[in-house]
Structures are given as structure tokens and as C-alpha cells.
Design a protein around this motif. Structure first.
Motif, PDB file in Angstrom:
ATOM      1  N   TRP A  93       0.836  -1.199   0.000  1.00  0.00           N
ATOM      2  CA  TRP A  93       0.000   0.000   0.000  1.00  0.00           C
ATOM      3  C   TRP A  93       0.867   1.243   0.000  1.00  0.00           C
ATOM      4  CZ3 TRP A  93      -5.512   0.250   0.732  1.00  0.00           C
ATOM      5  CH2 TRP A  93      -6.129  -1.007   0.774  1.00  0.00           C
ATOM      6  N   HIS A  94       0.264   2.369  -0.379  1.00  0.00           N
ATOM      7  CA  HIS A  94       0.973   3.638  -0.285  1.00  0.00           C
ATOM      8  C   HIS A  94       0.025   4.753   0.121  1.00  0.00           C
ATOM      9  CE1 HIS A  94      -0.611   3.670  -4.375  1.00  0.00           C
ATOM     10  NE2 HIS A  94      -0.302   4.949  -4.508  1.00  0.00           N
ATOM     11  N   LYS A  95       0.568   5.671   0.898  1.00  0.00           N
ATOM     12  CA  LYS A  95      -0.154   6.854   1.339  1.00  0.00           C
ATOM     13  C   LYS A  95       0.719   8.063   1.042  1.00  0.00           C
ATOM     14  CE  LYS A  95      -3.216   9.342   3.702  1.00  0.00           C
ATOM     15  NZ  LYS A  95      -2.795  10.641   3.113  1.00  0.00           N
ATOM     16  N   HIS A  96       0.124   9.083   0.455  1.00  0.00           N
ATOM     17  CA  HIS A  96       0.894  10.269   0.123  1.00  0.00           C
ATOM     18  C   HIS A  96       1.177  11.115   1.366  1.00  0.00           C
ATOM     19  CE1 HIS A  96      -0.569   9.217  -3.891  1.00  0.00           C
ATOM     20  NE2 HIS A  96       0.395   9.983  -4.366  1.00  0.00           N
ATOM     21  N   TYR A  97       2.343  11.741   1.360  1.00  0.00           N
ATOM     22  CA  TYR A  97       2.658  12.776   2.338  1.00  0.00           C
ATOM     23  C   TYR A  97       3.117  14.003   1.559  1.00  0.00           C
ATOM     24  CZ  TYR A  97       7.671  11.860   1.677  1.00  0.00           C
ATOM     25  OH  TYR A  97       8.933  11.729   1.145  1.00  0.00           O
ATOM     26  N   LEU A  98       2.922  15.168   2.142  1.00  0.00           N
ATOM     27  CA  LEU A  98       3.203  16.420   1.449  1.00  0.00           C
ATOM     28  C   LEU A  98       4.620  16.877   1.737  1.00  0.00           C
ATOM     29  CD1 LEU A  98       1.884  18.585  -0.357  1.00  0.00           C
ATOM     30  CD2 LEU A  98       1.316  19.835   1.734  1.00  0.00           C
ATOM     31  N   GLU A 155      -6.915  25.369  -2.369  1.00  0.00           N
ATOM     32  CA  GLU A 155      -8.034  25.208  -1.443  1.00  0.00           C
ATOM     33  C   GLU A 155      -8.981  24.101  -1.892  1.00  0.00           C
ATOM     34  OE1 GLU A 155      -9.713  29.116  -1.312  1.00  0.00           O
ATOM     35  OE2 GLU A 155      -8.407  29.768   0.345  1.00  0.00           O
ATOM     36  N   ARG A 156      -9.200  23.991  -3.195  1.00  0.00           N
ATOM     37  CA  ARG A 156     -10.102  22.949  -3.702  1.00  0.00           C
ATOM     38  C   ARG A 156      -9.501  21.557  -3.507  1.00  0.00           C
ATOM     39  NH1 ARG A 156     -10.062  26.860  -7.988  1.00  0.00           N
ATOM     40  NH2 ARG A 156     -11.840  28.276  -7.735  1.00  0.00           N
ATOM     41  N   LEU A 157      -8.202  21.430  -3.719  1.00  0.00           N
ATOM     42  CA  LEU A 157      -7.543  20.140  -3.493  1.00  0.00           C
ATOM     43  C   LEU A 157      -7.625  19.736  -2.023  1.00  0.00           C
ATOM     44  CD1 LEU A 157      -4.382  20.548  -5.748  1.00  0.00           C
ATOM     45  CD2 LEU A 157      -6.238  18.915  -6.109  1.00  0.00           C
ATOM     46  N   ILE A 158      -7.439  20.709  -1.124  1.00  0.00           N
ATOM     47  CA  ILE A 158      -7.558  20.417   0.303  1.00  0.00           C
ATOM     48  C   ILE A 158      -8.988  19.992   0.644  1.00  0.00           C
ATOM     49  CG2 ILE A 158      -7.541  21.467   2.602  1.00  0.00           C
ATOM     50  CD1 ILE A 158      -5.143  23.121   1.735  1.00  0.00           C
ATOM     51  N   GLN A 159      -9.956  20.729   0.120  1.00  0.00           N
ATOM     52  CA  GLN A 159     -11.357  20.416   0.406  1.00  0.00           C
ATOM     53  C   GLN A 159     -11.722  19.009  -0.053  1.00  0.00           C
ATOM     54  OE1 GLN A 159     -14.108  23.232  -1.277  1.00  0.00           O
ATOM     55  NE2 GLN A 159     -15.900  22.204  -0.468  1.00  0.00           N
ATOM     56  N   ASP A 160     -11.149  18.580  -1.176  1.00  0.00           N
ATOM     57  CA  ASP A 160     -11.447  17.260  -1.730  1.00  0.00           C
ATOM     58  C   ASP A 160     -10.472  16.187  -1.244  1.00  0.00           C
ATOM     59  OD1 ASP A 160     -13.508  18.430  -3.098  1.00  0.00           O
ATOM     60  OD2 ASP A 160     -12.462  18.526  -5.027  1.00  0.00           O
ATOM     61  N   SER A 161      -9.577  16.542  -0.297  1.00  0.00           N
ATOM     62  CA  SER A 161      -8.534  15.617   0.170  1.00  0.00           C
ATOM     63  C   SER A 161      -7.795  15.019  -1.023  1.00  0.00           C
ATOM     64  CB  SER A 161      -9.144  14.507   1.043  1.00  0.00           C
ATOM     65  OG  SER A 161      -9.724  15.036   2.200  1.00  0.00           O
ATOM     66  N   ALA A 162      -7.347  15.880  -1.912  1.00  0.00           N
ATOM     67  CA  ALA A 162      -6.774  15.420  -3.175  1.00  0.00           C
ATOM     68  C   ALA A 162      -5.363  15.932  -3.431  1.00  0.00           C
ATOM     69  CB  ALA A 162      -7.677  15.848  -4.330  1.00  0.00           C
ATOM     70  N   LEU A 163      -4.723  16.556  -2.430  1.00  0.00           N
ATOM     71  CA  LEU A 163      -3.325  16.944  -2.610  1.00  0.00           C
ATOM     72  C   LEU A 163      -2.482  15.698  -2.854  1.00  0.00           C
ATOM     73  CD1 LEU A 163      -2.856  19.578   0.223  1.00  0.00           C
ATOM     74  CD2 LEU A 163      -2.788  20.040  -2.228  1.00  0.00           C
ATOM     75  N   THR A 164      -1.487  15.832  -3.710  1.00  0.00           N
ATOM     76  CA  THR A 164      -0.617  14.701  -3.988  1.00  0.00           C
ATOM     77  C   THR A 164       0.765  14.966  -3.420  1.00  0.00           C
ATOM     78  OG1 THR A 164       0.147  13.192  -5.722  1.00  0.00           O
ATOM     79  CG2 THR A 164       0.238  15.542  -6.216  1.00  0.00           C
ATOM     80  N   GLY A 165       1.549  13.944  -3.283  1.00  0.00           N
ATOM     81  CA  GLY A 165       2.895  14.069  -2.756  1.00  0.00           C
ATOM     82  C   GLY A 165       3.681  12.815  -3.049  1.00  0.00           C
ATOM     83  N   GLU A 166       4.700  12.567  -2.249  1.00  0.00           N
ATOM     84  CA  GLU A 166       5.453  11.328  -2.388  1.00  0.00           C
ATOM     85  C   GLU A 166       4.841  10.271  -1.466  1.00  0.00           C
ATOM     86  OE1 GLU A 166       7.197  11.166  -4.824  1.00  0.00           O
ATOM     87  OE2 GLU A 166       7.978  13.162  -5.254  1.00  0.00           O
ATOM     88  N   TRP A 167       5.442   9.085  -1.429  1.00  0.00           N
ATOM     89  CA  TRP A 167       4.766   7.946  -0.804  1.00  0.00           C
ATOM     90  C   TRP A 167       5.360   7.494   0.518  1.00  0.00           C
ATOM     91  CZ3 TRP A 167       5.906   4.775  -5.793  1.00  0.00           C
ATOM     92  CH2 TRP A 167       5.109   5.239  -6.833  1.00  0.00           C
ATOM     93  N   ILE A 168       4.481   7.043   1.384  1.00  0.00           N
ATOM     94  CA  ILE A 168       4.832   6.161   2.494  1.00  0.00           C
ATOM     95  C   ILE A 168       4.375   4.775   2.054  1.00  0.00           C
ATOM     96  CG2 ILE A 168       4.483   5.599   4.928  1.00  0.00           C
ATOM     97  CD1 ILE A 168       3.426   8.552   5.200  1.00  0.00           C
ATOM     98  N   ILE A 169       5.296   3.849   1.931  1.00  0.00           N
ATOM     99  CA  ILE A 169       4.951   2.503   1.479  1.00  0.00           C
ATOM    100  C   ILE A 169       4.796   1.609   2.707  1.00  0.00           C
ATOM    101  CG2 ILE A 169       5.710   0.503   0.125  1.00  0.00           C
ATOM    102  CD1 ILE A 169       7.212   2.451  -1.682  1.00  0.00           C
ATOM    103  N   PHE A 170       3.688   0.897   2.761  1.00  0.00           N
ATOM    104  CA  PHE A 170       3.425   0.054   3.926  1.00  0.00           C
ATOM    105  C   PHE A 170       2.707  -1.226   3.509  1.00  0.00           C
ATOM    106  CE2 PHE A 170      -0.250   2.774   3.464  1.00  0.00           C
ATOM    107  CZ  PHE A 170      -1.351   2.036   3.867  1.00  0.00           C
ATOM    108  N   ALA A 171       2.694  -2.164   4.423  1.00  0.00           N
ATOM    109  CA  ALA A 171       2.001  -3.439   4.204  1.00  0.00           C
ATOM    110  C   ALA A 171       0.924  -3.599   5.267  1.00  0.00           C
ATOM    111  CB  ALA A 171       2.991  -4.601   4.274  1.00  0.00           C
ATOM    112  N   GLN A 172      -0.095  -4.345   4.933  1.00  0.00           N
ATOM    113  CA  GLN A 172      -1.139  -4.666   5.899  1.00  0.00           C
ATOM    114  C   GLN A 172      -1.041  -6.153   6.243  1.00  0.00           C
ATOM    115  OE1 GLN A 172      -4.917  -3.330   4.283  1.00  0.00           O
ATOM    116  NE2 GLN A 172      -4.542  -1.248   4.995  1.00  0.00           N
ATOM    117  N   HIS A 173      -1.038  -6.444   7.532  1.00  0.00           N
ATOM    118  CA  HIS A 173      -0.900  -7.824   7.991  1.00  0.00           C
ATOM    119  C   HIS A 173      -1.677  -7.994   9.279  1.00  0.00           C
ATOM    120  CE1 HIS A 173       0.845 -11.735   8.768  1.00  0.00           C
ATOM    121  NE2 HIS A 173       1.350 -11.316   9.920  1.00  0.00           N
ATOM    122  N   GLU A 174      -2.623  -8.912   9.262  1.00  0.00           N
ATOM    123  CA  GLU A 174      -3.441  -9.209  10.436  1.00  0.00           C
ATOM    124  C   GLU A 174      -4.079  -7.955  11.020  1.00  0.00           C
ATOM    125  OE1 GLU A 174      -0.981 -11.462  13.090  1.00  0.00           O
ATOM    126  OE2 GLU A 174      -1.163 -13.298  11.887  1.00  0.00           O
TER     127      GLU A 174
END
Length: 223
Positions: A93-98, A155-174
Motif C-alpha cells: 500500500w501507499h499513502k501520500h505525504y506532502l 483550497e479545492r484540493l484540500i477540500q477534496d482531500s486530493a493533494l498529492t505528494g510522495e509515498w509512504i509505502i506500507f504493508a497490511q498484515h493481520e
């Protein structure tokens, strides 16, 4: 960091100084240990520390998004987490950070203008065309256009939670998140996978199963 690996993890500085205690202290200070104890990799810790030392990264931006993923913050202004759907990172998985800095802002503004356009200017043009009258832009109009092109998209990107950035890569387990490393759009998925294989799989053996379907036949970039 996986606590079972503290007996082999040792970081040495350029002059031979043992940096292990300093790195573990850094994890405490920035909040990584607090929000994901036992669930972050040595690789991520080194990236955060190195980024801070070089002033190329603000660790607080990364920790903020991890807190969102952990349910410790209600919302984020960046895009929600999503799973990689192409090899060689498929299953992670990945989650963007600004990121800090002008390049990150410019990338988001460009994206916002493409996504939303320039509503105020477009409305002025439509009104002029409908009336058939020539419209001379005033100094106030220019200021409004600038606002429409910079503040508005942000402001529109913030309102839509749509800002992009680089990634935090993670895994989901249990039912839990395990934070592996940071990634950049331009880094290359193969390189990121090689880092994960070299470091993170040793820390978190369950990654072997998640990544077991890896084939080099399909590669690509991700948003």
C-alpha cells in the motif's frame, strides 16, 4: 522497528561512531515509536533521519500521515491510501505525504488547475462572449486571476482531500499497518522493491507471502 532485530541492528557514522542509540532516540522524538512501535522498518527510520539531517525532508509530514492511517487523526488533505495494483509492488500500500518546498507546491497547483480549471476567469470570458462586448482586464482582475490560479486550486484540493505528494509505502498484515520505506514517483518501482527485499523482508517475514506473486513482466508508475 521490529524489536526482535535490535540485537543485530547497528548504525555507524562516517567516523566510526555508533549511531544506534541516536537513531532510536530520534524515532522517539519524532513520534515514530509512539505511533507504530514494532511496525516500522530500519529502512524507514534511516530515510527519515537522513532526510532531516540533509534538510530534504520534514519527518513531521510523514508522521502526520502515519497518524491518519493509525486512526490518531481524523482526516488528511492528501489522497487516501491505496494498494499498488502493478508489479513489482503489487500487494503493498501507499499513502501520500506532502513534501516541503516549491516543487511540491507547483506540482499540486498544476494538478489543481488541470482538475478544476480557472472558474473566475472562465466565467468572465463566457460573460464577455455572451454580451458581445470587449472586456478590458483591470489591475484588480489580474489580482483575481492570480488568486484563481494559486489559492483557488490549492483550497479545492484540500477540500477534496486530493493533494498529492510522495509515498509512504506500507504493508497490511493481520489488521495492522507495517511501515516499510518512503518512495518517490521518479525513484523506480524496481529499486523500491529491491530495497524492501534487502531490508524489510528480513524484519517482517510475512512480506514474503504478500510479495510472492512478483513477476518482472509488468511494471509501471503509480499516482
Amino acid at each position: 522497528m521490529n524489536s526482535t532485530l535490535k540485537h543485530w541492528f547497528k548504525a555507524t557514522g562516517s567516523e566510526g561512531k555508533d549511531m544506534t542509540s541516536e537513531l532510536l532516540g530520534f524515532a522517539e522524538i519524532v513520534g515514530l515509536e509512539r505511533v507504530a512501535s514494532g511496525r516500522y522498518s530500519v529502512l524507514l527510520l534511516l530515510e527519515l533521519y537522513g532526510g532531516m539531517q540533509s534538510r530534504q525532508l520534514n519527518p513531521a509530514k510523514v508522521i502526520h500521515e502515519i497518524e491518519v492511517l493509525e486512526g490518531l487523526r481524523e482526516c488528511s488533505s492528501l489522497k487516501p491510501a491505496s494498494v499498488f495494483n502493478r508489479e513489482p509492488l503489487k500487494g503493498l500500500w501507499h499513502k501520500h505525504y506532502l513534501e516541503d518546498g516549491v516543487p511540491s507546491m507547483a506540482r499540486n497547483l498544476r494538478r489543481g488547475i488541470i482538475k478544476y480549471g480557472l472558474p473566475w476567469l472562465e466565467n468572465v470570458v463566457e460573460e464577455a462572449q455572451a454580451s458581445g462586448e470587449e472586456r478590458i482586464l483591470t489591475e484588480q482582475d489580474i489580482a483575481q486571476i492570480a488568486h484563481d490560479a494559486v489559492v483557488g486550486p490549492w483550497e479545492r484540493l484540500i477540500q477534496d482531500s486530493a493533494l498529492t505528494g510522495e509515498w509512504i509505502i506500507f504493508a497490511q498484515h493481520e489488521g495492522r499497518n507495517y511501515y516499510l520505506c518512503l518512495g518517490r514517483h521518479k525513484t523506480g518501482d524496481e529499486f523500491l522493491r529491491s530495497q524492501i527485499d534487502a531490508v524489510c523482508v528480513r524484519e517482517f517475514p510475512f512480506l514474503t507471502e504478500i510479495l510472492s506473486n512478483y513477476t518482472a513482466a509488468e511494471t509501471g508508475s503509480h499516482e
